[in-house]
Design a protein around this motif. Structure first.
Motif, PDB file in Angstrom:
ATOM      1  N   ILE A 213      -8.515   1.855  10.060  1.00 58.68           N
ATOM      2  CA  ILE A 213      -8.034   0.856  11.011  1.00 58.68           C
ATOM      3  C   ILE A 213      -6.542   0.663  10.778  1.00 58.68           C
ATOM      4  CG2 ILE A 213      -8.272  -1.494  11.883  1.00 58.68           C
ATOM      5  CD1 ILE A 213     -11.076  -1.561  10.728  1.00 58.68           C
ATOM      6  N   LEU A 214      -5.768   0.788  11.842  1.00 59.30           N
ATOM      7  CA  LEU A 214      -4.319   0.652  11.769  1.00 59.30           C
ATOM      8  C   LEU A 214      -3.887  -0.578  12.559  1.00 59.30           C
ATOM      9  CD1 LEU A 214      -1.466   1.746  11.069  1.00 59.30           C
ATOM     10  CD2 LEU A 214      -1.610   3.118  13.171  1.00 59.30           C
ATOM     11  N   PHE A 215      -3.246  -1.518  11.874  1.00 59.15           N
ATOM     12  CA  PHE A 215      -2.694  -2.706  12.522  1.00 59.15           C
ATOM     13  C   PHE A 215      -1.198  -2.476  12.729  1.00 59.15           C
ATOM     14  CE2 PHE A 215      -6.415  -4.183  10.235  1.00 59.15           C
ATOM     15  CZ  PHE A 215      -7.022  -5.053  11.126  1.00 59.15           C
ATOM     16  N   LEU A 216      -0.767  -2.528  13.974  1.00 55.54           N
ATOM     17  CA  LEU A 216       0.635  -2.292  14.311  1.00 55.54           C
ATOM     18  C   LEU A 216       1.331  -3.593  14.687  1.00 55.54           C
ATOM     19  CD1 LEU A 216       0.366   0.917  16.543  1.00 55.54           C
ATOM     20  CD2 LEU A 216       1.122   0.796  14.155  1.00 55.54           C
ATOM     21  N   ASP A 217       2.595  -3.693  14.291  1.00 53.34           N
ATOM     22  CA  ASP A 217       3.462  -4.796  14.711  1.00 53.34           C
ATOM     23  C   ASP A 217       2.821  -6.150  14.419  1.00 53.34           C
ATOM     24  OD1 ASP A 217       5.518  -6.270  15.845  1.00 53.34           O
ATOM     25  OD2 ASP A 217       4.770  -6.027  17.896  1.00 53.34           O
ATOM     26  N   VAL A 218       2.574  -6.408  13.132  1.00 48.95           N
ATOM     27  CA  VAL A 218       1.995  -7.686  12.725  1.00 48.95           C
ATOM     28  C   VAL A 218       2.959  -8.420  11.798  1.00 48.95           C
ATOM     29  CG1 VAL A 218      -0.431  -7.079  13.007  1.00 48.95           C
ATOM     30  CG2 VAL A 218       0.735  -6.500  10.870  1.00 48.95           C
ATOM     31  N   ASN A 219       2.801  -9.721  11.743  1.00 55.60           N
ATOM     32  CA  ASN A 219       3.550 -10.566  10.815  1.00 55.60           C
ATOM     33  C   ASN A 219       2.672 -10.737   9.580  1.00 55.60           C
ATOM     34  OD1 ASN A 219       5.821 -12.185  10.161  1.00 55.60           O
ATOM     35  ND2 ASN A 219       4.646 -14.030  10.621  1.00 55.60           N
ATOM     36  N   ILE A 220       3.040 -10.115   8.468  1.00 55.80           N
ATOM     37  CA  ILE A 220       2.151  -9.972   7.314  1.00 55.80           C
ATOM     38  C   ILE A 220       2.316 -11.147   6.351  1.00 55.80           C
ATOM     39  CG2 ILE A 220       1.541  -8.517   5.351  1.00 55.80           C
ATOM     40  CD1 ILE A 220       2.738  -6.150   6.977  1.00 55.80           C
ATOM     41  N   LEU A 221       1.230 -11.861   6.124  1.00 52.60           N
ATOM     42  CA  LEU A 221       1.165 -12.911   5.110  1.00 52.60           C
ATOM     43  C   LEU A 221       0.255 -12.377   4.009  1.00 52.60           C
ATOM     44  CD1 LEU A 221       1.854 -15.829   4.273  1.00 52.60           C
ATOM     45  CD2 LEU A 221      -0.151 -16.590   5.550  1.00 52.60           C
TER      46      LEU A 221
ATOM     47  N   TYR B 227       6.394 -11.238   6.568  1.00 54.25           N
ATOM     48  CA  TYR B 227       7.348 -10.210   6.965  1.00 54.25           C
ATOM     49  C   TYR B 227       6.696  -9.280   7.983  1.00 54.25           C
ATOM     50  CZ  TYR B 227       4.667  -7.717   3.355  1.00 54.25           C
ATOM     51  OH  TYR B 227       3.650  -7.180   2.601  1.00 54.25           O
ATOM     52  N   PRO B 228       7.497  -8.686   8.870  1.00 55.60           N
ATOM     53  CA  PRO B 228       6.932  -7.800   9.896  1.00 55.60           C
ATOM     54  C   PRO B 228       6.602  -6.426   9.315  1.00 55.60           C
ATOM     55  CG  PRO B 228       9.307  -7.914  10.116  1.00 55.60           C
ATOM     56  CD  PRO B 228       8.950  -8.894   9.032  1.00 55.60           C
ATOM     57  N   GLY B 229       5.604  -5.791   9.900  1.00 54.83           N
ATOM     58  CA  GLY B 229       5.249  -4.453   9.449  1.00 54.83           C
ATOM     59  C   GLY B 229       3.929  -3.998  10.025  1.00 54.83           C
ATOM     60  N   ASP B 230       3.411  -2.910   9.454  1.00 54.93           N
ATOM     61  CA  ASP B 230       2.128  -2.339   9.850  1.00 54.93           C
ATOM     62  C   ASP B 230       1.208  -2.325   8.630  1.00 54.93           C
ATOM     63  OD1 ASP B 230       3.344  -1.764  12.339  1.00 54.93           O
ATOM     64  OD2 ASP B 230       4.090   0.150  11.547  1.00 54.93           O
ATOM     65  N   VAL B 231      -0.090  -2.219   8.871  1.00 54.08           N
ATOM     66  CA  VAL B 231      -1.074  -2.207   7.784  1.00 54.08           C
ATOM     67  C   VAL B 231      -2.135  -1.158   8.095  1.00 54.08           C
ATOM     68  CG1 VAL B 231      -2.852  -3.524   6.559  1.00 54.08           C
ATOM     69  CG2 VAL B 231      -0.717  -4.643   7.226  1.00 54.08           C
ATOM     70  N   LEU B 232      -2.471  -0.352   7.091  1.00 51.98           N
ATOM     71  CA  LEU B 232      -3.514   0.658   7.241  1.00 51.98           C
ATOM     72  C   LEU B 232      -4.651   0.356   6.272  1.00 51.98           C
ATOM     73  CD1 LEU B 232      -4.583   3.338   8.413  1.00 51.98           C
ATOM     74  CD2 LEU B 232      -3.329   4.523   6.579  1.00 51.98           C
ATOM     75  N   VAL B 233      -5.874   0.303   6.824  1.00 48.34           N
ATOM     76  CA  VAL B 233      -7.071   0.066   6.025  1.00 48.34           C
ATOM     77  C   VAL B 233      -7.969   1.290   6.133  1.00 48.34           C
ATOM     78  CG1 VAL B 233      -9.055  -1.441   5.639  1.00 48.34           C
ATOM     79  CG2 VAL B 233      -6.932  -2.403   6.545  1.00 48.34           C
ATOM     80  N   GLU B 234      -8.360   1.826   4.985  1.00 45.65           N
ATOM     81  CA  GLU B 234      -9.301   2.949   4.952  1.00 45.65           C
ATOM     82  C   GLU B 234     -10.540   2.507   4.190  1.00 45.65           C
ATOM     83  OE1 GLU B 234      -7.498   6.444   3.398  1.00 45.65           O
ATOM     84  OE2 GLU B 234      -6.004   6.609   5.018  1.00 45.65           O
ATOM     85  N   GLY B 235     -11.679   2.564   4.861  1.00 48.43           N
ATOM     86  CA  GLY B 235     -12.894   2.040   4.248  1.00 48.43           C
ATOM     87  C   GLY B 235     -12.736   0.552   4.017  1.00 48.43           C
ATOM     88  N   GLU B 236     -12.850   0.128   2.766  1.00 48.55           N
ATOM     89  CA  GLU B 236     -12.684  -1.283   2.427  1.00 48.55           C
ATOM     90  C   GLU B 236     -11.415  -1.530   1.624  1.00 48.55           C
ATOM     91  OE1 GLU B 236     -16.205  -2.611   0.478  1.00 48.55           O
ATOM     92  OE2 GLU B 236     -17.411  -2.587   2.309  1.00 48.55           O
ATOM     93  N   LYS B 237     -10.455  -0.609   1.694  1.00 48.99           N
ATOM     94  CA  LYS B 237      -9.239  -0.733   0.896  1.00 48.99           C
ATOM     95  C   LYS B 237      -7.991  -0.710   1.778  1.00 48.99           C
ATOM     96  CE  LYS B 237     -11.169   1.404  -3.276  1.00 48.99           C
ATOM     97  NZ  LYS B 237     -11.204   0.120  -4.021  1.00 48.99           N
TER      98      LYS B 237
ATOM     99  N   ALA C 207       1.135  10.019  13.944  1.00 43.68           N
ATOM    100  CA  ALA C 207      -0.045  10.873  13.811  1.00 43.68           C
ATOM    101  C   ALA C 207      -1.316  10.035  13.767  1.00 43.68           C
ATOM    102  CB  ALA C 207       0.072  11.726  12.548  1.00 43.68           C
ATOM    103  N   LEU C 208      -1.261   8.911  13.093  1.00 40.12           N
ATOM    104  CA  LEU C 208      -2.429   8.035  13.021  1.00 40.12           C
ATOM    105  C   LEU C 208      -2.769   7.467  14.397  1.00 40.12           C
ATOM    106  CD1 LEU C 208      -1.571   6.116   9.718  1.00 40.12           C
ATOM    107  CD2 LEU C 208      -3.503   7.668  10.049  1.00 40.12           C
ATOM    108  N   CYS C 209      -1.751   7.108  15.161  1.00 43.67           N
ATOM    109  CA  CYS C 209      -1.989   6.541  16.493  1.00 43.67           C
ATOM    110  C   CYS C 209      -2.651   7.543  17.434  1.00 43.67           C
ATOM    111  CB  CYS C 209      -0.673   6.054  17.094  1.00 43.67           C
ATOM    112  SG  CYS C 209      -0.006   4.563  16.324  1.00 43.67           S
ATOM    113  N   SER C 210      -2.368   8.815  17.243  1.00 44.78           N
ATOM    114  CA  SER C 210      -2.941   9.839  18.120  1.00 44.78           C
ATOM    115  C   SER C 210      -4.269  10.383  17.603  1.00 44.78           C
ATOM    116  CB  SER C 210      -1.945  10.993  18.282  1.00 44.78           C
ATOM    117  OG  SER C 210      -1.656  11.587  17.022  1.00 44.78           O
ATOM    118  N   ASP C 211      -4.689   9.931  16.428  1.00 43.94           N
ATOM    119  CA  ASP C 211      -5.956  10.392  15.848  1.00 43.94           C
ATOM    120  C   ASP C 211      -7.104   9.593  16.463  1.00 43.94           C
ATOM    121  OD1 ASP C 211      -8.157  11.065  14.307  1.00 43.94           O
ATOM    122  OD2 ASP C 211      -7.054  11.042  12.413  1.00 43.94           O
ATOM    123  N   PRO C 212      -8.041  10.245  17.155  1.00 44.26           N
ATOM    124  CA  PRO C 212      -9.139   9.510  17.805  1.00 44.26           C
ATOM    125  C   PRO C 212     -10.071   8.817  16.812  1.00 44.26           C
ATOM    126  CG  PRO C 212      -9.519  11.883  17.903  1.00 44.26           C
ATOM    127  CD  PRO C 212      -8.129  11.703  17.389  1.00 44.26           C
TER     128      PRO C 212
END
Length: 243
Positions: free
Chosen positions: A58-66, A74-84, A96-101
């Protein structure tokens, strides 16, 4: 004996331009918490909980990270794989992640993404019901109410809760096990039994386990342990003050 010396009063500042110093370090209580050690037999079980598949991305784009470290959001993106969480702030190979189905992409559009909340005093079996009639509520209706309560906590951002008392003996335990099995939505949960009080010390009728004296208290606690509770609730002086 030296004479008492009075300290001059601290002047009260009316300067509205004075700003408190911001603290951007790690939480100040982390070291003290990490230093706490409990006996192994007092530790709650390490429950396995049904969760996201290990191959999930799961890729979270353009979020305000607390991030709960004490730092300012702070602004940024977050990538979650499995439970990590594998990347927070700067995520490599975003295009590449955005284009990955196989990757689920969530566009935050500047919204805040934060750690899950924890509630240290939770009553799944009380919330949303008529407190004075909880003891009369049928077990079927009470189970449905408790399921809705668990989902409400999760939908509100709470991912871990500490049960503070259950209105029925096994209801907290059953709901906890159903959440862990993935049968119903809800946060990670440590279940309680009915609160324990002396005779005539109940808050409302039908939701209390009575114990008068140390022998009865030991017996009631043993019964709760056999039910599979993680916590016990003692109301040593009764609940009249809560009315």
């Amino acid at each position: 004996m030296s004479p008492h010396k009075e300290e001059p009063p601290v002047p009260w500042s009316t300067d509205t331009d004075v700003q408190p110093t911001k603290y951007n370090g790690r939480p100040r209580n982390v070291d003290a918490i990490d230093a706490i050690r409990y006996a192994e037999n007092l530790q709650p079980p390490q429950y396995d909980i049904y969760g996201t598949h290990e191959d999930s991305k799961i890729l979270f784009l353009d979020v305000n990270i607390l991030d709960s470290t004490g730092a300012e959001p702070y602004p940024g993106d977050v990538l979650v794989e499995g439970e990590k969480f594998v990347a927070v702030g700067n995520v490599p190979n975003v295009d590449a992640l955005c284009s990955d189905p196989k990757v689920r992409v969530v566009h935050g559009r500047g919204r805040t993404l934060m750690s899950g909340l924890g509630d240290a005093h939770t009553h799944f079996t009380w919330n949303g019901g008529d407190l004075d009639r909880l003891g009369d509520l049928g077990v079927e209706e009470h189970t449905l109410l408790t399921m809705r309560s668990a989902q409400c906590f999760l939908d509100s951002g709470y991912t871990m809760c500490f049960g503070a008392a259950s209105a029925k003996k096994r209801l907290d335990v059953v709901i906890r096990d159903a959440i862990n099995a993935g049968d119903i939505p809800g946060p990670r949960y440590l279940a309680n039994g009915q609160e324990m009080a002396r005779t005539d010390g109940e808050l409302v009728g039908g939701i209390t386990a009575f114990a008068d004296g140390p022998d009865e208290m030991r017996q009631v606690i043993r019964e709760h342990v056999e039910l599979g509770v993680d916590n016990i609730k003692l109301s040593m002086s009764g609940e009249e003050v809560g009315r």
